[in-house]
Motif scaffolding. Sequence first.
Motif, PDB file in Angstrom:
ATOM      1  N   UNK A  74       0.861  -1.184   0.000  1.00  0.00           N
ATOM      2  CA  UNK A  74       0.000   0.000   0.000  1.00  0.00           C
ATOM      3  C   UNK A  74       0.898   1.234   0.000  1.00  0.00           C
ATOM      4  N   UNK A  75       0.633   2.132  -0.930  1.00  0.00           N
ATOM      5  CA  UNK A  75       1.553   3.229  -1.179  1.00  0.00           C
ATOM      6  C   UNK A  75       1.141   4.521  -0.468  1.00  0.00           C
ATOM      7  N   UNK A  76       2.143   5.343  -0.219  1.00  0.00           N
ATOM      8  CA  UNK A  76       1.920   6.651   0.394  1.00  0.00           C
ATOM      9  C   UNK A  76       2.750   7.680  -0.369  1.00  0.00           C
ATOM     10  N   UNK A  77       2.214   8.886  -0.483  1.00  0.00           N
ATOM     11  CA  UNK A  77       2.944   9.945  -1.168  1.00  0.00           C
ATOM     12  C   UNK A  77       4.143  10.378  -0.330  1.00  0.00           C
ATOM     13  N   UNK A  78       5.273  10.556  -0.993  1.00  0.00           N
ATOM     14  CA  UNK A  78       6.496  11.002  -0.308  1.00  0.00           C
ATOM     15  C   UNK A  78       6.748  10.182   0.948  1.00  0.00           C
ATOM     16  N   UNK A  79       6.730   8.879   0.794  1.00  0.00           N
ATOM     17  CA  UNK A  79       6.840   7.971   1.940  1.00  0.00           C
ATOM     18  C   UNK A  79       8.125   8.203   2.733  1.00  0.00           C
ATOM     19  N   UNK A  80       7.968   8.244   4.044  1.00  0.00           N
ATOM     20  CA  UNK A  80       9.103   8.429   4.948  1.00  0.00           C
ATOM     21  C   UNK A  80       9.599   7.104   5.505  1.00  0.00           C
ATOM     22  N   UNK A  81       8.881   6.028   5.168  1.00  0.00           N
ATOM     23  CA  UNK A  81       9.269   4.727   5.669  1.00  0.00           C
ATOM     24  C   UNK A  81       8.249   3.679   5.287  1.00  0.00           C
ATOM     25  N   UNK A  99      -7.330  -1.174   7.595  1.00  0.00           N
ATOM     26  CA  UNK A  99      -6.456  -0.544   8.585  1.00  0.00           C
ATOM     27  C   UNK A  99      -5.278   0.202   7.942  1.00  0.00           C
ATOM     28  N   UNK A 100      -5.058   0.004   6.658  1.00  0.00           N
ATOM     29  CA  UNK A 100      -3.873   0.559   6.020  1.00  0.00           C
ATOM     30  C   UNK A 100      -3.830   2.092   6.002  1.00  0.00           C
ATOM     31  N   UNK A 101      -4.968   2.795   5.858  1.00  0.00           N
ATOM     32  CA  UNK A 101      -4.915   4.261   5.888  1.00  0.00           C
ATOM     33  C   UNK A 101      -4.365   4.828   7.195  1.00  0.00           C
ATOM     34  N   UNK A 102      -4.439   4.060   8.294  1.00  0.00           N
ATOM     35  CA  UNK A 102      -3.854   4.520   9.554  1.00  0.00           C
ATOM     36  C   UNK A 102      -2.361   4.797   9.393  1.00  0.00           C
ATOM     37  N   UNK A 103      -1.738   4.098   8.470  1.00  0.00           N
ATOM     38  CA  UNK A 103      -0.298   4.239   8.262  1.00  0.00           C
ATOM     39  C   UNK A 103       0.033   5.117   7.053  1.00  0.00           C
ATOM     40  N   UNK A 104      -0.703   4.928   5.947  1.00  0.00           N
ATOM     41  CA  UNK A 104      -0.390   5.688   4.738  1.00  0.00           C
ATOM     42  C   UNK A 104      -0.613   7.190   4.938  1.00  0.00           C
ATOM     43  N   UNK A 105      -1.626   7.568   5.719  1.00  0.00           N
ATOM     44  CA  UNK A 105      -1.851   9.002   5.942  1.00  0.00           C
ATOM     45  C   UNK A 105      -0.773   9.615   6.832  1.00  0.00           C
ATOM     46  N   UNK A 106      -0.010   8.744   7.501  1.00  0.00           N
ATOM     47  CA  UNK A 106       1.116   9.218   8.299  1.00  0.00           C
ATOM     48  C   UNK A 106       2.434   9.127   7.537  1.00  0.00           C
ATOM     49  N   UNK A 107       2.335   8.868   6.222  1.00  0.00           N
ATOM     50  CA  UNK A 107       3.520   8.882   5.391  1.00  0.00           C
ATOM     51  C   UNK A 107       4.276   7.576   5.316  1.00  0.00           C
ATOM     52  N   UNK A 267      -1.361   6.223  18.099  1.00  0.00           N
ATOM     53  CA  UNK A 267      -0.693   5.652  16.931  1.00  0.00           C
ATOM     54  C   UNK A 267      -0.146   6.766  16.044  1.00  0.00           C
ATOM     55  N   UNK A 268      -0.934   7.807  15.810  1.00  0.00           N
ATOM     56  CA  UNK A 268      -0.481   8.923  14.986  1.00  0.00           C
ATOM     57  C   UNK A 268       0.763   9.579  15.590  1.00  0.00           C
ATOM     58  N   UNK A 269       0.725   9.788  16.883  1.00  0.00           N
ATOM     59  CA  UNK A 269       1.859  10.468  17.532  1.00  0.00           C
ATOM     60  C   UNK A 269       3.123   9.600  17.475  1.00  0.00           C
ATOM     61  N   UNK A 270       2.949   8.292  17.584  1.00  0.00           N
ATOM     62  CA  UNK A 270       4.086   7.366  17.520  1.00  0.00           C
ATOM     63  C   UNK A 270       4.685   7.361  16.126  1.00  0.00           C
ATOM     64  N   UNK A 271       3.820   7.306  15.099  1.00  0.00           N
ATOM     65  CA  UNK A 271       4.314   7.241  13.732  1.00  0.00           C
ATOM     66  C   UNK A 271       4.951   8.555  13.288  1.00  0.00           C
ATOM     67  N   UNK A 272       4.634   9.649  13.950  1.00  0.00           N
ATOM     68  CA  UNK A 272       5.207  10.945  13.605  1.00  0.00           C
ATOM     69  C   UNK A 272       6.527  11.204  14.314  1.00  0.00           C
ATOM     70  N   UNK A 273       6.903  10.322  15.238  1.00  0.00           N
ATOM     71  CA  UNK A 273       8.172  10.501  15.959  1.00  0.00           C
ATOM     72  C   UNK A 273       9.363  10.299  15.041  1.00  0.00           C
TER      73      UNK A 273
END
Length: 273
Positions: A74-81, A99-107, A267-273
């Motif tokens: 599952x792809x994300x724009x300008x993926x950071x990881x 559940x994948x958008x939980x991660x893709x929207x966080x890059x 989860x959002x705060x963790x993925x943004x660390x």
Amino acid sequence: MEQQPSTIRKYLKKIALWAIAAYLLAGVILYFLQDKLLFHPEVLPVNYQYKFDVPFQEMLIPVNKKVKLSAVLFKAENARGMVLYFHGNTANINRYAKYMPDFTRNGYEVLIMDYREFGKSTGRLTEEALYEDALLMYKVARTRFAPHQIVIYGKSLGTGIATELASVRDCRRLILETPYYSIHDVAAEAAPIYPYSLMLDFKLPTYEYLPKVTAPVVIFHGTDDETVPYASGEKLKTFFKPGDTLFTIKGGEHNNLGDYPFYHQKLDSILQL
């Protein structure tokens, strides 16, 4: 009257023998049906076409000449990881795509595979195969990202697999949703009358792998989990190092943690660390 005690003893002996026979029979049934009780795969035809709202790429990853793993990126724009996502014991990738958008929207891109005998994956499912295939998925992730950009995520059954992988490979973080201490620990909670440590083919001893994980660890678990008791996951705190965290979701069940804003906030705060 003198024969009455003897009659009672015979009656009690007969009851005891029937009880032992029932115990042994149930144990034999559990032993031979354990895979069907633990795994609930849904097989998909080879020509099945996935349809998801999130941009994705289907992958077929060869293990050897006979075994191939079905996976979806599952792809994300300008993926950071990338998140390596190890799913639960039911159905196939289709069940977990929501559940994948939980991660893709966080890059984060997400790579999820179906275990052998699930979806379009082939081969025989064994515990050793689960670990070997997880290593293969990590190898695929490493072609795109460095270890510090890879998050390993396990849900339910996948938590033991994810923890084993994180114990032997570097990653940015290990996140476990509704994890278990071990499979026999969960079985013992349900019916504590059998020696499951001797009976079960699949051990998945998360407690053995967690102390070897050097990356930060985050656990999400609901107090009303009807499948993996909260107590089983909470015992993993024994192996926490400084910085590891257990987020308790009061009232949360096994498959509804995503319904709680608290889960998404953390989860959002963790993925943004």
